[in-house]
Design a protein around this motif. Structure first.
Motif, PDB file in Angstrom:
ATOM      1  N   ARG A 111       0.846  -1.201   0.000  1.00 41.16           N
ATOM      2  CA  ARG A 111       0.000   0.000   0.000  1.00 41.16           C
ATOM      3  C   ARG A 111       0.879   1.248   0.000  1.00 41.16           C
ATOM      4  N   ASP A 112       0.582   2.173  -0.895  1.00 37.80           N
ATOM      5  CA  ASP A 112       1.256   3.473  -0.847  1.00 37.80           C
ATOM      6  C   ASP A 112       0.205   4.555  -0.613  1.00 37.80           C
ATOM      7  N   HIS A 113       0.668   5.738  -0.263  1.00 42.23           N
ATOM      8  CA  HIS A 113      -0.237   6.856   0.006  1.00 42.23           C
ATOM      9  C   HIS A 113       0.081   8.024  -0.922  1.00 42.23           C
ATOM     10  N   GLY A 114       0.410   7.689  -2.164  1.00 42.89           N
ATOM     11  CA  GLY A 114       0.770   8.699  -3.144  1.00 42.89           C
ATOM     12  C   GLY A 114      -0.431   9.275  -3.869  1.00 42.89           C
ATOM     13  N   GLU A 115      -0.242   9.584  -5.151  1.00 44.51           N
ATOM     14  CA  GLU A 115      -1.278  10.269  -5.923  1.00 44.51           C
ATOM     15  C   GLU A 115      -2.470   9.387  -6.254  1.00 44.51           C
ATOM     16  N   GLY A 116      -2.269   8.081  -6.301  1.00 41.33           N
ATOM     17  CA  GLY A 116      -3.356   7.185  -6.665  1.00 41.33           C
ATOM     18  C   GLY A 116      -3.556   7.126  -8.172  1.00 41.33           C
ATOM     19  N   ILE A 117      -4.491   6.291  -8.577  1.00 41.10           N
ATOM     20  CA  ILE A 117      -4.740   6.030 -10.001  1.00 41.10           C
ATOM     21  C   ILE A 117      -6.228   6.176 -10.265  1.00 41.10           C
ATOM     22  N   ASP A 118      -6.578   6.864 -11.340  1.00 43.35           N
ATOM     23  CA  ASP A 118      -7.987   6.989 -11.708  1.00 43.35           C
ATOM     24  C   ASP A 118      -8.581   5.617 -12.017  1.00 43.35           C
ATOM     25  N   SER A 119      -9.840   5.440 -11.683  1.00 41.98           N
ATOM     26  CA  SER A 119     -10.484   4.129 -11.768  1.00 41.98           C
ATOM     27  C   SER A 119     -10.488   3.547 -13.174  1.00 41.98           C
ATOM     28  N   GLU A 136      -7.544   5.105  -5.452  1.00 38.17           N
ATOM     29  CA  GLU A 136      -8.416   6.272  -5.554  1.00 38.17           C
ATOM     30  C   GLU A 136      -7.533   7.497  -5.705  1.00 38.17           C
ATOM     31  N   ARG A 137      -7.891   8.338  -6.625  1.00 37.59           N
ATOM     32  CA  ARG A 137      -7.072   9.509  -6.910  1.00 37.59           C
ATOM     33  C   ARG A 137      -6.882  10.338  -5.652  1.00 37.59           C
TER      34      ARG A 137
END
Length: 346
Positions: free
Chosen positions: A277-285, A332-333
């Motif tokens: 698990r990271d807490h970065g920018e995330g990825i659009d669905s 999640e973004r």
């Protein structure tokens, strides 16, 4: 021969087939052909039953000279495009020359061919940029920058980076080839997963620290094993942790969690969960479903800047498949991403 025996014969064939009589009307058709064409067609002129110009031309020419011909028919099955090889052959009927059409599904062959073409195109594209850069810098170092020590050092650094990028791409291509070759061979060697997780985590702590991230590891105290290939599971961890550290910058921490054995509905049996698990920018669905495709990148420019080849998650997917496991991706973004590998314990 009467029409009833003809229809019975066609129904016994494993392929879609239909027979056109000398009056150019469909005189027999089996159930598979009816499903493919979406119509019964019996008694209708072959033009209204078949409709596709390439097939109509083959039938017309076969009627004219009696020579066998092969063409393609494009269909749709369950919302998926299909491709069929159609063979038209002359058939001697009581009323005169007829034409027998048989359909062979070649969709898998067409898709495999397209995959090969796409793969070659992608590899060529990935290699073209660093090769072009290397050639350009070599020419510059031999010409205008021949005696410029500062420029030489700067160019050599860039050349080293581009050469490393090509080396990583080749290594990932070889890894993917090896994994695909072994995908049908399920590993059976007991693998102490907790020990492996701890070892890999220690190797990645310095990289995480250099990127301003804390690597948090949670592993059960009780020892347990899963059937697995140690080298490949290590590669899964390497790829997932490397991605999390590269793309989780600014998130403060990366979490590597291993859960003990428990019932997993997706495996219909007992399994363990390995999550990064990271807490970065995330990825659009809308990107999630395609992340494991070869060379698919959410951000092409950024991926290349951090040294990504676009093959890491494809390798992970194939390794997980070989271990009869499951890969789950959640993101999640603005809130980071979680990659979970579920492996069976037996």
């Amino acid at each position: 021969m009467s029409l009833s025996p003809l229809s019975a014969m066609l129904d016994a064939l494993p392929l879609p087939a239909l027979l056109i009589s000398s009056d150019e009307r469909v005189c027999a058709i089996n159930a598979r052909a009816r499903a493919l064409l979406g119509t019964d067609g019996l008694g209708r002129h072959y033009i209204s039953a078949l409709r596709q110009p390439a097939v109509l031309d083959a039938v017309e020419q076969c009627f004219a000279d009696g020579r066998e011909r092969t063409t393609r028919y494009l269909g749709v099955e369950g919302g998926r495009d299909t491709t069929w090889r159609v063979t038209s052959a002359a058939a001697a009927l009581e009323q005169g020359r007829g034409v027998l059409l048989s359909f062979e599904d070649i969709t898998a062959l067409e898709e495999a061919g397209q995959m090969r073409r796409d793969f070659v195109a992608n590899v060529s594209h990935e290699l073209r940029t660093p090769l072009t850069a290397l050639v350009g810098f070599v020419e510059t170092l031999r010409g205008p920058a021949k005696d410029d020590a500062a420029a030489r050092e700067r160019f050599l650094g860039i050349m080293e980076k581009e050469a490393g990028r090509m080396a990583r791409l080749v290594e990932d291509l070889l890894s993917l080839s090896r994994v695909e070759e072994e995908e049908r061979l399920r590993p059976a060697t007991p693998l102490p997963l907790a020990d492996l997780v701890r070892d890999v985590a220690e190797l990645f702590r310095p990289l995480a620290a250099r990127n301003g991230l804390e690597l948090v590891v949670r592993v059960p105290d009780a020892p347990f094993s899963v059937p697995g290939d140690a080298g490949q599971v290590r590669q899964v961890l390497n790829n997932l942790l490397e991605n999390a550290i590269k793309y989780g910058t600014g998130g403060g921490r990366v979490e590597l969690t291993l859960s003990g054995p428990r019932q997993e509905p997706s495996l219909r049996g007992e399994g363990v969960r390995l999550a990064v698990r990271d807490h970065g920018e995330g990825i659009d669905s809308h990107h999630l479903a395609r992340l494991t495709e070869r060379f698919y990148r959410v951000d092409t420019h950024r991926s290349r800047e951090v040294g990504g080849t676009g093959l890491g998650l494809a390798i992970v997917k194939h390794i997980v498949n070989r271990h009869r496991g499951r890969l789950r991706i959640e993101s999640e973004r603005g809130k980071g991403s979680r990659f979970t590998v579920i492996l069976p314990t037996a």
